[in-house]
Design a protein around this motif. Structure first.
Motif, PDB file in Angstrom:
ATOM      1  N   GLY A   1      28.895  74.254  13.297  1.00  0.00           N
ATOM      2  CA  GLY A   1      27.440  74.186  13.366  1.00  0.00           C
ATOM      3  C   GLY A   1      26.849  72.815  13.187  1.00  0.00           C
ATOM      4  O   GLY A   1      25.674  72.602  13.498  1.00  0.00           O
ATOM      5  N   MET A   2      27.637  71.855  12.689  1.00  0.00           N
ATOM      6  CA  MET A   2      27.123  70.496  12.508  1.00  0.00           C
ATOM      7  C   MET A   2      26.836  69.839  13.862  1.00  0.00           C
ATOM      8  O   MET A   2      27.693  69.873  14.750  1.00  0.00           O
ATOM      9  CB  MET A   2      28.127  69.647  11.729  1.00  0.00           C
ATOM     10  CG  MET A   2      28.057  69.834  10.241  1.00  0.00           C
ATOM     11  SD  MET A   2      26.568  69.079   9.573  1.00  0.00           S
ATOM     12  CE  MET A   2      26.635  69.668   7.882  1.00  0.00           C
ATOM     13  N   PRO A   3      25.669  69.231  14.037  1.00  0.00           N
ATOM     14  CA  PRO A   3      25.309  68.641  15.330  1.00  0.00           C
ATOM     15  C   PRO A   3      25.907  67.252  15.536  1.00  0.00           C
ATOM     16  O   PRO A   3      25.196  66.268  15.782  1.00  0.00           O
ATOM     17  CB  PRO A   3      23.780  68.584  15.264  1.00  0.00           C
ATOM     18  CG  PRO A   3      23.490  68.377  13.807  1.00  0.00           C
ATOM     19  CD  PRO A   3      24.551  69.154  13.066  1.00  0.00           C
ATOM     20  N   GLY A   4      27.225  67.154  15.425  1.00  0.00           N
ATOM     21  CA  GLY A   4      27.904  65.873  15.606  1.00  0.00           C
ATOM     22  C   GLY A   4      28.695  65.851  16.893  1.00  0.00           C
ATOM     23  O   GLY A   4      28.626  66.784  17.702  1.00  0.00           O
ATOM     24  N   GLY A   5      29.477  64.803  17.093  1.00  0.00           N
ATOM     25  CA  GLY A   5      30.307  64.686  18.281  1.00  0.00           C
ATOM     26  C   GLY A   5      31.486  65.639  18.229  1.00  0.00           C
ATOM     27  O   GLY A   5      31.987  65.992  17.158  1.00  0.00           O
TER      28      GLY A   5
ATOM     29  N   ARG B   1      28.437  74.216  23.501  1.00  0.00           N
ATOM     30  CA  ARG B   1      27.107  73.680  23.157  1.00  0.00           C
ATOM     31  C   ARG B   1      26.695  72.601  24.150  1.00  0.00           C
ATOM     32  O   ARG B   1      25.547  72.584  24.627  1.00  0.00           O
ATOM     33  CB  ARG B   1      27.119  73.099  21.739  1.00  0.00           C
ATOM     34  CG  ARG B   1      25.906  72.242  21.416  1.00  0.00           C
ATOM     35  CD  ARG B   1      25.951  71.719  19.989  1.00  0.00           C
ATOM     36  NE  ARG B   1      27.099  70.895  19.690  1.00  0.00           N
ATOM     37  CZ  ARG B   1      27.207  69.596  19.967  1.00  0.00           C
ATOM     38  NH1 ARG B   1      26.228  68.977  20.613  1.00  0.00           N
ATOM     39  NH2 ARG B   1      28.282  68.924  19.623  1.00  0.00           N
ATOM     40  N   ILE B   2      27.629  71.700  24.466  1.00  0.00           N
ATOM     41  CA  ILE B   2      27.328  70.622  25.406  1.00  0.00           C
ATOM     42  C   ILE B   2      27.035  71.177  26.794  1.00  0.00           C
ATOM     43  O   ILE B   2      26.053  70.797  27.451  1.00  0.00           O
ATOM     44  CB  ILE B   2      28.501  69.618  25.449  1.00  0.00           C
ATOM     45  CG1 ILE B   2      28.611  68.889  24.102  1.00  0.00           C
ATOM     46  CG2 ILE B   2      28.319  68.611  26.582  1.00  0.00           C
ATOM     47  CD1 ILE B   2      29.856  68.033  23.960  1.00  0.00           C
ATOM     48  N   VAL B   3      27.878  72.136  27.243  1.00  0.00           N
ATOM     49  CA  VAL B   3      27.690  72.717  28.572  1.00  0.00           C
ATOM     50  C   VAL B   3      26.351  73.445  28.665  1.00  0.00           C
ATOM     51  O   VAL B   3      25.573  73.252  29.610  1.00  0.00           O
ATOM     52  CB  VAL B   3      28.845  73.691  28.899  1.00  0.00           C
ATOM     53  CG1 VAL B   3      28.544  74.463  30.181  1.00  0.00           C
ATOM     54  CG2 VAL B   3      30.159  72.936  29.038  1.00  0.00           C
TER      55      VAL B   3
ATOM     56  N   ALA C   1      18.031  66.675  21.829  1.00  0.00           N
ATOM     57  CA  ALA C   1      18.807  67.795  22.373  1.00  0.00           C
ATOM     58  C   ALA C   1      20.272  67.669  21.987  1.00  0.00           C
ATOM     59  O   ALA C   1      20.838  66.570  22.008  1.00  0.00           O
ATOM     60  CB  ALA C   1      18.662  67.835  23.894  1.00  0.00           C
ATOM     61  N   PRO C   2      20.916  68.806  21.649  1.00  0.00           N
ATOM     62  CA  PRO C   2      22.301  68.754  21.154  1.00  0.00           C
ATOM     63  C   PRO C   2      23.344  68.640  22.255  1.00  0.00           C
ATOM     64  O   PRO C   2      24.381  69.302  22.202  1.00  0.00           O
ATOM     65  CB  PRO C   2      22.430  70.091  20.413  1.00  0.00           C
ATOM     66  CG  PRO C   2      21.542  71.017  21.183  1.00  0.00           C
ATOM     67  CD  PRO C   2      20.367  70.172  21.615  1.00  0.00           C
ATOM     68  N   GLY C   3      23.066  67.850  23.272  1.00  0.00           N
ATOM     69  CA  GLY C   3      24.045  67.605  24.321  1.00  0.00           C
ATOM     70  C   GLY C   3      24.805  66.327  24.038  1.00  0.00           C
ATOM     71  O   GLY C   3      24.586  65.656  23.033  1.00  0.00           O
ATOM     72  N   GLY C   4      25.718  65.962  24.907  1.00  0.00           N
ATOM     73  CA  GLY C   4      26.472  64.732  24.718  1.00  0.00           C
ATOM     74  C   GLY C   4      25.603  63.510  24.936  1.00  0.00           C
ATOM     75  O   GLY C   4      24.623  63.543  25.698  1.00  0.00           O
ATOM     76  N   LEU C   5      25.970  62.440  24.275  1.00  0.00           N
ATOM     77  CA  LEU C   5      25.250  61.172  24.407  1.00  0.00           C
ATOM     78  C   LEU C   5      25.232  60.703  25.858  1.00  0.00           C
ATOM     79  O   LEU C   5      24.184  60.329  26.403  1.00  0.00           O
ATOM     80  CB  LEU C   5      25.915  60.124  23.503  1.00  0.00           C
ATOM     81  CG  LEU C   5      25.551  58.656  23.689  1.00  0.00           C
ATOM     82  CD1 LEU C   5      24.067  58.457  23.454  1.00  0.00           C
ATOM     83  CD2 LEU C   5      26.353  57.788  22.728  1.00  0.00           C
TER      84      LEU C   5
END
Length: 346
Positions: free
Chosen positions: A118-122, A147-149, A296-300
């Motif tokens: 659940g942590m919004p990290g990489g 999550r990223i997709v 937004a919790p997507g990739g950088l």
């Protein structure tokens, strides 16, 4: 050499998916099309393999592209971002407080696994720290990959369908002619930036290093050019193919409930991002679209591409994602030890 045909097949499928999305005029066609096609192929047990070794070169190209959008005007605006960074940190804590219990109770994860899922990290950082802390790696991989997709798809569709932005394939178009000197400077940004990123131990070093060097060269006025569109589109196909091949060996029976959890977690996070974006607008006058992309919790890399496509401030979006990743990398292990999460594991 037996892996080469599998990699070639993956790239063929990724290119076909990107081409299909492009012909259907869908958002971010080359990346999303390649991702969707190779994800389906992976879940279907097709004999493919992701070109993971090419990923550093791919993200370096995208890093140079995003760095080319840094202008001297950004320096004048940077002072207003202190308040938005404070909002970001509150938002990260809020996401952890909401999404970790969601995975624990809705997903029935143990507390340790739910904590790092659940942590919004990489992705790589949460897997590495989580596994070292006793978490189960497979649910964390699925949670962050999906999550990223889900975030990329929802954000891209939102800006295309609701906002009416052209989130298409033309973002890499070069307005300034690319001379031999420009090409050499951009190549130097990619190569030297990757080395610098690794030496300085940046998160995502082959992305942030080239972005930093490219930004410095553009801010200093040495070049105004960007990588050619064909190269950028090819990089997006490769990136989407690598992301899609992360689902190799995972059955549809496993993916479907994980996808349902990921959609729920992503919607919760985006709701918090919307609220934090409103706070950014109130404090610093940041446009809602730009704030949403920064949170937004997507990739950088992926959020940077969307920011570029809708002409948002790439520097603002990139900085906030970098700070988010660094904040979580530092915060997650410390908070884990302070909260003694292991005590609550069944």
């Amino acid at each position: 050499m037996e892996t080469l045909p599998r990699i070639v097949l993956a790239l063929v499928i990724g290119t076909a998916g990107g081409s299909a999305f492009y012909l259907m005029n869908l958002p971010l066609p080359w990346m999303l099309g390649a991702l969707f096609a190779t994800m389906v192929a992976s879940i279907s047990n097709a004999p493919i393999l992701g070109p993971a070794r090419l990923r550093p070169a791919v993200v370096a190209v995208i890093g140079v592209l995003l760095g080319s959008r840094f202008t001297p005007d950004i320096v004048a605006e940077a002072g207003a971002w202190i308040g938005t960074l404070a909002v970001l940190m509150v938002y990260v804590v809020a996401v952890a407080l909401v999404v970790v219990p969601f995975y624990r109770f809705a997903g029935r994860f143990d507390w340790v696994t739910a904590y790092f899922a659940g942590m919004p990290g990489g992705l790589s950082e949460m897997i590495e720290i989580g596994e070292a802390s006793g978490a189960k790696p497979a649910p964390i991989i699925l949670a962050h990959s999906l999550r990223i997709v889900v975030t990329i798809a929802l954000i891209a569709l939102w800006f295309r369908i609701i906002e009416g932005h052209e989130v298409g394939a033309s973002m890499g178009a070069v307005e300034v002619p690319l001379t031999w000197l420009d090409a050499l400077l951009l190549l130097t940004s990619a190569v030297f930036g990757s080395i610098l990123g690794k030496r300085l131990r940046f998160p995502a070093p082959t992305f942030l290093g080239p972005l930093l060097v490219s930004a410095v060269l553009h801010l200093a006025g040495f070049t105004e050019s960007a990588p050619p569109g064909l190269l950028v589109n090819a990089a997006q196909v490769l990136l989407g193919t690598v992301l899609g091949c992360r689902f190799l060996g995972i059955s549809a029976r496993t993916v479907l409930p994980a996808a349902a959890l990921a959609i729920g977690a992503t919607l919760l996070t985006l709701a918090l991002a919307f609220g934090a974006g409103l706070a950014m607008g109130y404090l610093a006058g940041i446009a809602p679209d730009q704030a949403l992309l920064a949170l937004a919790p997507g990739g950088l890399t992926e959020m940077g591409l969307i920011a570029l496509a809708i002409q948002a401030d790439v520097a603002f979006v990139a900085l906030h994602h970098v700070v988010r990743i660094l904040f979580v990398i530092v915060l997650a292990p410390v908070a884990f030890r302070l909260l003694a999460v292991r005590r609550f594991t069944p």
